[in-house]
Write a protein that holds these residues in place. Structure first.
Motif, PDB file in Angstrom:
ATOM      1  N   MET A  38       0.847  -1.187   0.000  1.00 27.91           N
ATOM      2  CA  MET A  38       0.000   0.000   0.000  1.00 27.91           C
ATOM      3  C   MET A  38       0.883   1.238   0.000  1.00 27.91           C
ATOM      4  O   MET A  38       1.937   1.272   0.661  1.00 27.91           O
ATOM      5  CB  MET A  38      -0.932  -0.003   1.205  1.00 27.91           C
ATOM      6  N   ALA A  40       0.789   5.778  -0.095  1.00 31.83           N
ATOM      7  CA  ALA A  40       0.033   7.020   0.062  1.00 31.83           C
ATOM      8  C   ALA A  40       0.810   8.146  -0.599  1.00 31.83           C
ATOM      9  O   ALA A  40       2.045   8.222  -0.488  1.00 31.83           O
ATOM     10  CB  ALA A  40      -0.193   7.337   1.542  1.00 31.83           C
ATOM     11  N   TRP A 129      -7.520   9.987   5.617  1.00 31.55           N
ATOM     12  CA  TRP A 129      -7.707   9.569   4.222  1.00 31.55           C
ATOM     13  C   TRP A 129      -7.843  10.760   3.287  1.00 31.55           C
ATOM     14  O   TRP A 129      -7.192  10.844   2.253  1.00 31.55           O
ATOM     15  CB  TRP A 129      -8.922   8.655   4.118  1.00 31.55           C
ATOM     16  N   TYR A 135      -4.256   6.977  -2.637  1.00 30.98           N
ATOM     17  CA  TYR A 135      -3.737   5.742  -2.052  1.00 30.98           C
ATOM     18  C   TYR A 135      -3.762   4.665  -3.129  1.00 30.98           C
ATOM     19  O   TYR A 135      -4.640   4.664  -4.002  1.00 30.98           O
ATOM     20  CB  TYR A 135      -4.595   5.276  -0.877  1.00 30.98           C
TER      21      TYR A 135
END
Length: 289
Positions: A38, A40, A129, A135
């Motif tokens: 993952m 960001a 978020w 993301y």
């Protein structure tokens, strides 16, 4: 939807029960390794990139991804004096996030005095978020909130008879609807356009975003506002419902095999919107990087 919200097993309004002799705590948090890479991004810069993300499921909330400090870009985090108290996880310290010329205030947090049973989150940081620009899991963008591995959608064909009425007027009559089963929700019935009186549908300005289905547009029917919706270009995973129409049984009369339908308790959708700066192309199937 998933473990911890709507009517999932860890949600406040769960419809199921654990078959154990003693009552469980009112609040149960669950954390586990995500087992997916993952990333960001803020602006044009990556602020986190990890294959060691932990996903936290908290009752009534969307899943939250926690990144190890070692997988966050150097100088990206500036600890502030702002602290809050999490009811289960204790004192929480907040960060300003820097990425190139961009700065976001209070855009990340860390629990700094975790109880022993929550050490899986030790030395980890979560990003707000909407404060980040994007993301990704591998090279595909994830929008709305962190993907819940326990969220599932199944779509089934059925020959059941579904009729929608506005007073005496028949709005839809179908023996070929699709039924969509989504984790934490009661079944939703989608009707082919050819079985709907389209002249009864007045497009409204309302749109909502689902991280699993895409962008939905709404219709008014007579005096009933937002009584129907449609995913005109549903994502690949749920492509079968594209262009079909579903009706809200608390706004309009929906009969299934002659039985009047009603909205199940606890089924109101928690609005979250999409990521900031998300444009319609990015919300379309494929979710480009």
């Amino acid at each position: 939807m998933g473990l911890s919200w709507q009517q999932g097993p860890l949600a406040p309004g769960t419809v199921g029960q654990f078959l154990v002799p003693d009552p469980l705590p009112e609040r149960m948090l669950y954390a586990e390794p995500l087992r997916r890479r993952m990333q960001a991004r803020l602006g044009d810069n990556w602020v986190a990139d990890s294959e060691d993300v932990v996903l936290l499921h908290e009752p009534g909330r969307y899943p939250v991804a926690y990144f190890p400090l070692g997988d966050i870009a150097a100088d990206a985090l500036e600890r502030t004096e702002h602290t809050t108290e999490h009811q289960d996880l204790g004192p929480t310290s907040w960060f300003t996030v820097h990425a190139g010329p961009q700065t976001e205030q209070r855009a990340a947090w860390q629990h700094i005095d975790l109880p022993g049973h929550a050490k899986i989150l030790d030395e980890r940081v979560a990003f707000a978020w909407r404060a980040m620009d994007a993301y990704f899991e591998e090279d595909e963008r994830i929008v709305g909130h962190a993907a819940d591995a326990y969220h599932r959608i199944d779509i089934r064909s059925t020959s059941r008879h579904l009729v929608v009425r506005d007073g005496e007027r028949v709005i839809a009559d179908s023996r070929g609807p699709l039924v969509l089963y989504e984790s934490g929700f009661a079944p939703r019935w989608y009707i082919p356009r050819e079985d709907v009186d389209r002249s009864a549908l007045t497009p409204s300005e309302r749109q909502t975003f689902c991280p699993y289905k895409g962008m939905a547009g709404y219709y008014d029917i007579g005096s009933a506002r937002h009584a129907a919706w449609s995913y005109e270009d549903a994502w690949d995973e749920v492509r079968r419902i594209s262009g079909m129409v579903s009706f809200e049984p608390d706004e309009i009369q929906v009969d299934l095999d002659g039985v009047r339908q009603s909205l199940d308790p606890g089924q109101s959708v928690v609005s979250h919107g999409a990521d900031r700066n998300l444009d319609p192309d990015e919300a379309a199937p494929g979710r480009p990087a």
